[in-house]
Motif scaffolding. Structure first.
Motif, short mmCIF file in Angstrom:
data_model
loop_
_atom_site.label_atom_id
_atom_site.label_comp_id
_atom_site.label_asym_id
_atom_site.label_seq_id
_atom_site.Cartn_x
_atom_site.Cartn_y
_atom_site.Cartn_z
N ASP A 191 34.76 45.27 30.06
CA ASP A 191 35.44 46.36 31.73
C ASP A 191 36.36 47.11 31.79
O ASP A 191 36.34 47.88 33.09
N ARG A 241 38.77 37.35 31.13
CA ARG A 241 38.53 38.36 30.31
C ARG A 241 39.13 38.35 29.58
O ARG A 241 38.79 39.04 28.15
N GLU A 277 31.24 32.49 36.14
CA GLU A 277 30.27 33.57 36.84
C GLU A 277 30.73 35.61 36.52
O GLU A 277 29.54 36.07 36.52
N HIS A 278 32.13 34.98 37.14
CA HIS A 278 32.62 36.67 37.49
C HIS A 278 33.16 37.12 36.29
O HIS A 278 32.81 38.43 36.15
N VAL A 279 33.17 36.40 35.16
CA VAL A 279 33.67 37.29 33.98
C VAL A 279 32.22 37.24 32.70
O VAL A 279 32.89 37.79 32.05
N SER A 338 40.10 35.29 36.44
CA SER A 338 38.79 35.76 35.77
C SER A 338 40.12 36.68 34.82
O SER A 338 39.34 37.04 33.92
N ARG A 342 43.02 32.17 43.38
CA ARG A 342 42.65 32.59 43.89
C ARG A 342 42.99 34.83 44.56
O ARG A 342 42.84 34.86 45.28
N GLY A 374 42.66 36.14 41.36
CA GLY A 374 42.24 37.03 40.61
C GLY A 374 42.73 36.73 38.77
O GLY A 374 42.62 37.06 38.05
N ARG A 401 32.81 30.42 39.74
CA ARG A 401 32.52 31.19 40.23
C ARG A 401 33.86 31.99 38.80
O ARG A 401 33.38 33.57 38.65
N VAL A 402 34.80 31.17 38.14
CA VAL A 402 35.29 32.40 37.28
C VAL A 402 34.40 32.42 36.47
O VAL A 402 34.34 34.10 35.78
#
Length: 223
Positions: free
Chosen positions: A186, A121, A152-154, A117, A112, A114, A149-150
């Motif tokens: 990104d 990436r 989807e986040h990337v 992620s 938690r 980040g 969630r990871v």
């Protein structure tokens, strides 16, 4: 007694991100990795149970052999600020198929923040920019909401839910995926040191060809 084989390949690509160093595993990582993999919460969705030191040595040998055999694999995930080994991340074949998946696992104190992620990436960027993959998958247990969630986040998106079976897992898995044309980095800090060399790239190419042959033979045997 636990033993880890000294890697035959001495140099592998390294990646630096904002907070992380992705480097090749080495035999000296056994103590730190054993501590991480002894945590039942960390291993819940990786192996289903905590690993002994002997089992961790087996995994570490697998990580090292992957780079030697295929020219890509799992990196040791190191916190740049402290130099501490905090987990793994990387790319690997999905079972016996020629498809490649993103994988990661972090020590519980680093959840938690980040960091998963950030590592994911970097792996995606390496897979598309350096390995020239057309598609990268990520697989997760339906209950592993944090991993979903990871993904989807990337930028990965739900692809399918499918029954899966190997030596560690049997049951439904949720597949996420991203294709090369949909991938856009990104602008996050990313420094790649390309030290693998031509032999490694050749190994990578041969590994894909071999996996394709194995996959076709396995499919033909079941038809």
């Amino acid at each position: 007694m636990s033993s880890v084989v000294e890697p035959a390949v001495e140099c592998m690509p390294e990646i630096e991100t904002d907070r992380l160093l992705l480097r090749m595993f080495k035999p000296d990582d056994l103590n730190g990795l054993s501590h991480i993999y002894a945590d039942a919460d960390v291993m819940r969705y990786l192996s289903g149970h905590p690993l002994t030191r002997e089992e961790t040595a087996g995994w570490l040998n697998y990580f090292l052999a992957g780079w030697e055999n295929y020219g890509f694999g799992w990196w040791a995930l190191v916190l740049k600020e402290s130099g501490e080994l905090i987990g793994h991340c990387g790319l690997q074949f999905i079972h016996v198929t020629p498809e490649v998946e993103l994988t990661y696992g972090l020590a519980r104190p680093y959840w938690r923040k980040g960091l998963a992620s950030e590592a994911a990436r970097a792996c995606l960027r390496y897979g598309f920019a350096e390995l020239k993959l057309d598609r990268i998958y990520a697989l997760a247990d339906p209950g592993n909401i944090g991993s979903h969630r990871v993904m989807e986040h990337v930028g990965m998106r739900y692809y399918k839910t499918e029954y899966y079976k190997d030596d560690l897992y049997e049951g439904d898995l949720i597949y996420y995926a991203i294709v090369r044309d949909a991938y856009q980095h990104d602008g996050s800090p990313y420094s790649h040191r390309p030290v693998a060399g031509d032999d490694t790239r050749t190994s990578f190419s041969r590994a894909f060809d071999e996996r394709k042959r194995e996959w076709k033979n396995a499919k033909a045997a079941t038809e």
